[in-house]
Design an enzyme around this catalytic site. Structure first.
Site, PDB file in Angstrom:
ATOM      1  N   TYR A 187       0.845  -1.209   0.000  1.00 34.24           N
ATOM      2  CA  TYR A 187       0.000   0.000   0.000  1.00 34.24           C
ATOM      3  C   TYR A 187       0.875   1.253   0.000  1.00 34.24           C
ATOM      4  O   TYR A 187       0.653   2.178  -0.787  1.00 34.24           O
ATOM      5  CB  TYR A 187      -0.917  -0.016   1.227  1.00 34.24           C
ATOM      6  N   LYS A 197       1.147   4.296  -2.921  1.00 31.37           N
ATOM      7  CA  LYS A 197       0.892   5.725  -2.684  1.00 31.37           C
ATOM      8  C   LYS A 197       2.128   6.569  -3.023  1.00 31.37           C
ATOM      9  O   LYS A 197       1.992   7.712  -3.475  1.00 31.37           O
ATOM     10  CB  LYS A 197       0.441   5.944  -1.237  1.00 31.37           C
TER      11      LYS A 197
HETATM   12  P1  NAP Z   1     -13.278   3.250   1.784  1.00 34.25           P
HETATM   13  O1  NAP Z   1     -14.159   3.734   2.864  1.00 34.25           O
HETATM   14  O2  NAP Z   1     -12.815   1.840   1.790  1.00 34.25           O
HETATM   15  O3  NAP Z   1     -13.971   3.582   0.366  1.00 34.25           O
HETATM   16  C1  NAP Z   1     -13.303   3.280  -0.811  1.00 34.25           C
HETATM   17  C2  NAP Z   1     -14.267   3.343  -1.967  1.00 34.25           C
HETATM   18  O4  NAP Z   1     -13.537   3.021  -3.169  1.00 34.25           O
HETATM   19  C3  NAP Z   1     -15.383   2.304  -1.846  1.00 34.25           C
HETATM   20  O5  NAP Z   1     -16.587   2.826  -2.327  1.00 34.25           O
HETATM   21  C4  NAP Z   1     -14.869   1.172  -2.741  1.00 34.25           C
HETATM   22  O6  NAP Z   1     -15.890   0.351  -3.261  1.00 34.25           O
HETATM   23  C5  NAP Z   1     -14.211   1.961  -3.850  1.00 34.25           C
HETATM   24  N1  NAP Z   1     -13.288   1.115  -4.589  1.00 34.25           N
HETATM   25  C6  NAP Z   1     -12.254   0.389  -4.070  1.00 34.25           C
HETATM   26  N2  NAP Z   1     -11.714  -0.364  -5.028  1.00 34.25           N
HETATM   27  C7  NAP Z   1     -12.403  -0.116  -6.162  1.00 34.25           C
HETATM   28  C8  NAP Z   1     -12.332  -0.620  -7.478  1.00 34.25           C
HETATM   29  N3  NAP Z   1     -11.453  -1.575  -7.821  1.00 34.25           N
HETATM   30  N4  NAP Z   1     -13.195  -0.144  -8.411  1.00 34.25           N
HETATM   31  C9  NAP Z   1     -14.108   0.785  -8.089  1.00 34.25           C
HETATM   32  N5  NAP Z   1     -14.250   1.274  -6.839  1.00 34.25           N
HETATM   33  C10 NAP Z   1     -13.413   0.820  -5.887  1.00 34.25           C
HETATM   34  O7  NAP Z   1     -11.931   4.099   1.723  1.00 34.25           O
HETATM   35  P2  NAP Z   1     -11.606   5.613   2.172  1.00 34.25           P
HETATM   36  O8  NAP Z   1     -11.034   5.564   3.535  1.00 34.25           O
HETATM   37  O9  NAP Z   1     -12.760   6.507   1.874  1.00 34.25           O
HETATM   38  O10 NAP Z   1     -10.386   5.891   1.186  1.00 34.25           O
HETATM   39  C11 NAP Z   1     -10.485   6.776   0.094  1.00 34.25           C
HETATM   40  C12 NAP Z   1      -9.096   7.170  -0.324  1.00 34.25           C
HETATM   41  O11 NAP Z   1      -8.417   7.777   0.781  1.00 34.25           O
HETATM   42  C13 NAP Z   1      -8.194   6.009  -0.755  1.00 34.25           C
HETATM   43  O12 NAP Z   1      -7.414   6.399  -1.839  1.00 34.25           O
HETATM   44  C14 NAP Z   1      -7.318   5.757   0.450  1.00 34.25           C
HETATM   45  O13 NAP Z   1      -6.101   5.146   0.117  1.00 34.25           O
HETATM   46  C15 NAP Z   1      -7.152   7.172   0.953  1.00 34.25           C
HETATM   47  N6  NAP Z   1      -6.757   7.251   2.363  1.00 34.25           N
HETATM   48  C16 NAP Z   1      -7.530   6.716   3.323  1.00 34.25           C
HETATM   49  C17 NAP Z   1      -7.122   6.789   4.662  1.00 34.25           C
HETATM   50  C18 NAP Z   1      -7.949   6.185   5.767  1.00 34.25           C
HETATM   51  O14 NAP Z   1      -7.412   6.035   6.872  1.00 34.25           O
HETATM   52  N7  NAP Z   1      -9.222   5.888   5.572  1.00 34.25           N
HETATM   53  C19 NAP Z   1      -5.922   7.451   4.983  1.00 34.25           C
HETATM   54  C20 NAP Z   1      -5.152   8.001   3.969  1.00 34.25           C
HETATM   55  C21 NAP Z   1      -5.593   7.901   2.651  1.00 34.25           C
HETATM   56  P3  NAP Z   1     -16.148  -1.121  -2.601  1.00 34.25           P
HETATM   57  O15 NAP Z   1     -16.423  -0.897  -1.152  1.00 34.25           O
HETATM   58  O16 NAP Z   1     -17.300  -1.611  -3.371  1.00 34.25           O
HETATM   59  O17 NAP Z   1     -14.879  -1.890  -2.836  1.00 34.25           O
END
Ligand code: NAP
Length: 245
Positions: free
Chosen positions: A149, A153
């Site tokens: 991961y 990034k």
């Molecule tokens: P999340 O709650 O898991 O939501 C991710 C969304 O992306 C879900 O709707 C998921 O759909 C969709 N997705 C994942 N894989 C996909 C694919 N192959 N095709 C189409 N849609 C897909 O994640 P989040 O925390 O909101 O994260 C959003 C972004 O923020 C990401 O880039 C993550 O790396 C970044 N981020 C998150 C954190 C954290 O702590 N949460 C910290 C730093 C950065 P499904 O559920 O159907 O798979």
């Protein structure tokens, strides 16, 4: 500071849950016409129920050709948010080729695919545009059990810079936001709701807490907007000062 996206066309990936969903809703509230791309139809159905103007696109971004086909009929886009990602937890010594491919396919290769499609349209229309990639502070600091991961990034940050370099002359700005932990489903799956584990991270964040979804959304909106017209190629830490150590 008022931000309006009235009349703008926006595409948000990973809009079914978490940060992507909140971004899609915020953009619609600011007047944008929003296309929301995600993988689970039920999430898109509930999003459209919540905000009927949003246009859903259901596709797995890991599939390059299916993504191309799904975006074929999406009209011109002014604002693109590459937010979808997967965070598969694996100790370094147990990381597998399958997980590696899945992670890079979604977190990096799909960004290339979607951005190429969108940027070609932006260039053809000649009005420029703005792209925000949702990266992570894990691009710059190693996180235990997240080797792949973190690598995706770091690649995304450099892709952001390369895109900024080549798309800038077309007045297309490309930046990333790099949040610390956010308590979405991904944050919970990372085990960060465990107070002991959380403390290992929050104790290294000068503000002493994780980021809220709205704090990430606000920075995305700023970078998309005409309030940041000279900002191009940056990775904006949203980490409460973590990187200041
Ligand atoms: P999340 O709650 O898991 O939501 C991710 C969304 O992306 C879900 O709707 C998921 O759909 C969709 N997705 C994942 N894989 C996909 C694919 N192959 N095709 C189409 N849609 C897909 O994640 P989040 O925390 O909101 O994260 C959003 C972004 O923020 C990401 O880039 C993550 O790396 C970044 N981020 C998150 C954190 C954290 O702590 N949460 C910290 C730093 C950065 P499904 O559920 O159907 O798979």
């Amino acid at each position: 500071m008022e931000i309006s996206f009235k009349g703008k066309e926006a595409l948000v990936t990973g809009a079914g849950k978490g940060i992507g969903r909140a971004t899609a809703l915020a953009l619609a509230l600011c007047g944008a016409n929003v296309t929301a791309l995600s993988r689970t139809q039920a999430d898109l159905d509930s999003l459209v129920k919540e905000c009927p103007s949003i246009v859903p696109v259901c596709v797995d971004l890991a599939d390059w050709k299916a993504t191309e086909a799904a975006l074929k009929n999406v009209g011109p886009i002014d604002l693109l948010i590459n937010n979808a990602a997967c965070a598969i937890r694996q100790p370094f010594l147990e990381a597998t080729p399958d997980q590696f491919d899945q992670s890079f396919n979604v977190n990096v290769k799909a960004v290339l695919n979607v951005s190429q499609i969108v940027a070609r349209g932006m260039i053809a229309r000649g009005y420029g545009g703005s792209i925000v990639n949702v990266s992570s502070k894990a691009s710059q600091r190693a996180l235990k059990n997240h080797a792949v991961y973190c690598a995706t990034k770091a690649a995304l940050d450099m892709l952001t810079k390369a895109m900024a370099l080549e798309l800038g002359p077309h007045q297309i700005r490309v930046n990333s936001v790099n949040p610390t932990v956010v308590m979405t489903e991904m944050g919970r799956q990372g085990g960060w709701s465990d107070p002991e584990k959380a403390k290992t991270m929050t104790s290294r964040i000068p503000l002493g807490r994780f980021a809220e979804v709205d704090e990430v959304v606000n920075s995305i909106l700023f970078l998309l907007s005409d309030k940041s017209t000279m900002t191009n190629g940056v990775s904006l830490p949203l980490d409460g000062g973590f990187l200041a150590w």
